[in-house]
Design a protein around this motif. Structure first.
Motif, PDB file in Angstrom:
ATOM      1  N   GLY A  67       0.805  -1.219   0.000  1.00 36.21           N
ATOM      2  CA  GLY A  67       0.000   0.000   0.000  1.00 36.21           C
ATOM      3  C   GLY A  67       0.833   1.260   0.000  1.00 36.21           C
ATOM      4  N   GLY A  68       1.909   1.265   0.789  1.00 32.50           N
ATOM      5  CA  GLY A  68       2.784   2.425   0.832  1.00 32.50           C
ATOM      6  C   GLY A  68       3.452   2.697  -0.502  1.00 32.50           C
ATOM      7  N   ARG A  69       3.880   1.631  -1.156  1.00 35.69           N
ATOM      8  CA  ARG A  69       4.531   1.796  -2.456  1.00 35.69           C
ATOM      9  C   ARG A  69       3.537   2.241  -3.521  1.00 35.69           C
ATOM     10  N   LEU A  70       2.338   1.664  -3.494  1.00 31.91           N
ATOM     11  CA  LEU A  70       1.313   2.037  -4.468  1.00 31.91           C
ATOM     12  C   LEU A  70       0.957   3.514  -4.345  1.00 31.91           C
ATOM     13  N   TYR A  71       0.794   3.987  -3.111  1.00 31.04           N
ATOM     14  CA  TYR A  71       0.455   5.395  -2.911  1.00 31.04           C
ATOM     15  C   TYR A  71       1.550   6.303  -3.466  1.00 31.04           C
ATOM     16  N   TRP A 101       0.318   7.081   4.066  1.00 31.35           N
ATOM     17  CA  TRP A 101      -1.139   7.015   3.942  1.00 31.35           C
ATOM     18  C   TRP A 101      -1.562   5.676   3.336  1.00 31.35           C
ATOM     19  N   GLY A 102      -0.899   5.271   2.277  1.00 28.46           N
ATOM     20  CA  GLY A 102      -1.214   3.984   1.660  1.00 28.46           C
ATOM     21  C   GLY A 102      -0.819   2.814   2.535  1.00 28.46           C
ATOM     22  N   ILE A 104      -0.771   2.685   5.868  1.00 29.83           N
ATOM     23  CA  ILE A 104      -1.745   2.507   6.945  1.00 29.83           C
ATOM     24  C   ILE A 104      -3.058   1.962   6.402  1.00 29.83           C
ATOM     25  N   ALA A 105      -3.503   2.490   5.251  1.00 28.92           N
ATOM     26  CA  ALA A 105      -4.794   2.073   4.693  1.00 28.92           C
ATOM     27  C   ALA A 105      -4.796   0.597   4.305  1.00 28.92           C
ATOM     28  N   LEU A 106      -3.814   0.177   3.500  1.00 33.86           N
ATOM     29  CA  LEU A 106      -3.793  -1.215   3.058  1.00 33.86           C
ATOM     30  C   LEU A 106      -3.297  -2.131   4.176  1.00 33.86           C
ATOM     31  N   GLY A 107      -2.431  -1.601   5.048  1.00 35.04           N
ATOM     32  CA  GLY A 107      -2.001  -2.388   6.205  1.00 35.04           C
ATOM     33  C   GLY A 107      -3.178  -2.717   7.118  1.00 35.04           C
ATOM     34  N   ALA A 108      -4.144  -1.796   7.215  1.00 35.12           N
ATOM     35  CA  ALA A 108      -5.341  -2.047   8.021  1.00 35.12           C
ATOM     36  C   ALA A 108      -6.161  -3.182   7.430  1.00 35.12           C
TER      37      ALA A 108
END
Length: 314
Positions: A67-71, A101-102, A104-108
């Motif tokens: 998620g972090g990389r995608l963001y 932001w990505g 935390i979102a996808l990690g959730a």
């Protein structure tokens, strides 16, 4: 003339024989270990079982990295898909570029999957992990120091960061925004720990406090940065993201406190689907059957004799 400054590493990679050890990756990995360690201690203190935080992190961490990389790639696509760029670089995560932001979102999402498999409420797990995530961010920001990236405007303050010539950067002394954010994240972790002990935060409110406090600092730190970024209405995209997420976190905190005051009494129910067996290994059903047999025999002995038997004896 700058009399004092923070030097930058001459290289972000140390080679142990054929194995490259990258400072950025090392900081990320160290941050994850600290987050899991502290989260495990807090989870046990709330009545959870040892190892549960690590088990769920197995799901959350990979999802968070993706998620972090995608963001980062989506919001800075020109770095990878612009003219003269190589799209393969989008996969080189070790060179830097993780959007919190990505992450935390996808990690959730990954954490939700892990919690669901264990029958654990996600908000309680997030509360336990919140200060550890802040410390992980504080450690991870030093990876930017190794890569000489994400610095602020030029300055001659004694704590200025010295940057050397390189791709997409000009030599000089700049505000060390990585250091500002690292120190801010340490403060956020301490704030969450204090508030959680003082007010017994539950149902995701400790995590919401972490998110709101982090966004408050990220807003002004992001405003100081000079690296290339998209702007909306004169503000960097990440500043707008911090504002929106801050409002959402505060709203959740207030509504949660009204609708679900207090803290969870049970965070990890003790559910063992396996049938309990006696210490001698005998199955419960077999033992019960063994008890039933003598009762049948006793009943047979106590039963009255038929009338024909009585006539024969007489």
């Amino acid at each position: 003339m700058t009399l004092a400054y923070i030097p930058s590493p001459s290289t972000g990679v140390v080679h142990l024989g054929p194995i490259p050890l990258r400072g950025y990756a090392f900081c990320i990995i160290l941050g994850v270990f600290v987050a899991v360690w502290l989260g495990n201690k807090r989870w046990i203190a709330r009545g959870g079982k040892p190892g549960t935080v690590a088990d769920i992190a197995v799901w959350a961490v990979p999802f968070g990295l993706v998620g972090g990389r995608l963001y980062h790639v989506v919001t800075d696509y020109q770095l990878y898909f612009g003219e003269g760029r190589n799209w393969v670089d989008a996969f080189k995560i070790w060179e830097g570029g993780l959007g919190i932001w990505g992450a935390i979102a996808l990690g959730a999402v990954g954490a939700w999957i892990g919690c669901r498999r264990r029958g654990i409420p996600l908000p309680a797990w997030a509360d336990a992990l919140a200060p550890g995530i802040a410390l992980a961010q504080a450690i991870g920001r030093w990876g930017n120091w190794f890569n000489q990236e994400l610095y602020g405007r030029a300055t001659d303050v004694p704590w200025a960061l010295k940057i050397t010539d390189g791709p997409n950067r000009v030599a000089g002394t700049y505000h060390p925004t990585f250091l500002y954010e690292s120190l801010w994240c340490v403060g956020v972790a301490l704030l969450v720990i204090w508030a959680d002990r003082r007010f017994k935060l539950g149902h995701g409110r400790a995590f919401a406090l972490y998110v709101a406090a982090y966004c408050a600092g990220r807003g002004w730190i992001e405003y100081m940065r000079v690296d290339e970024a998209h702007h909306v209405l004169g503000l960097r995209l990440n500043v707008w993201t911090a504002i929106v997420v801050f409002v959402l976190a505060v709203t959740y905190f207030i509504l949660s406190a009204r609708l679900r005051p207090g803290r969870e009494t049970v965070v990890e129910p003790d559910r063992d689907p396996r049938p309990t067996e006696p210490a001698d290994g005998t199955k419960a059903g077999a033992k019960a059957g063994a008890k039933a047999e003598p009762e049948t025999e006793a009943g047979a002995k106590a039963a009255p004799q038929p009338a024909q038997d009585k006539l024969k004896k007489s």
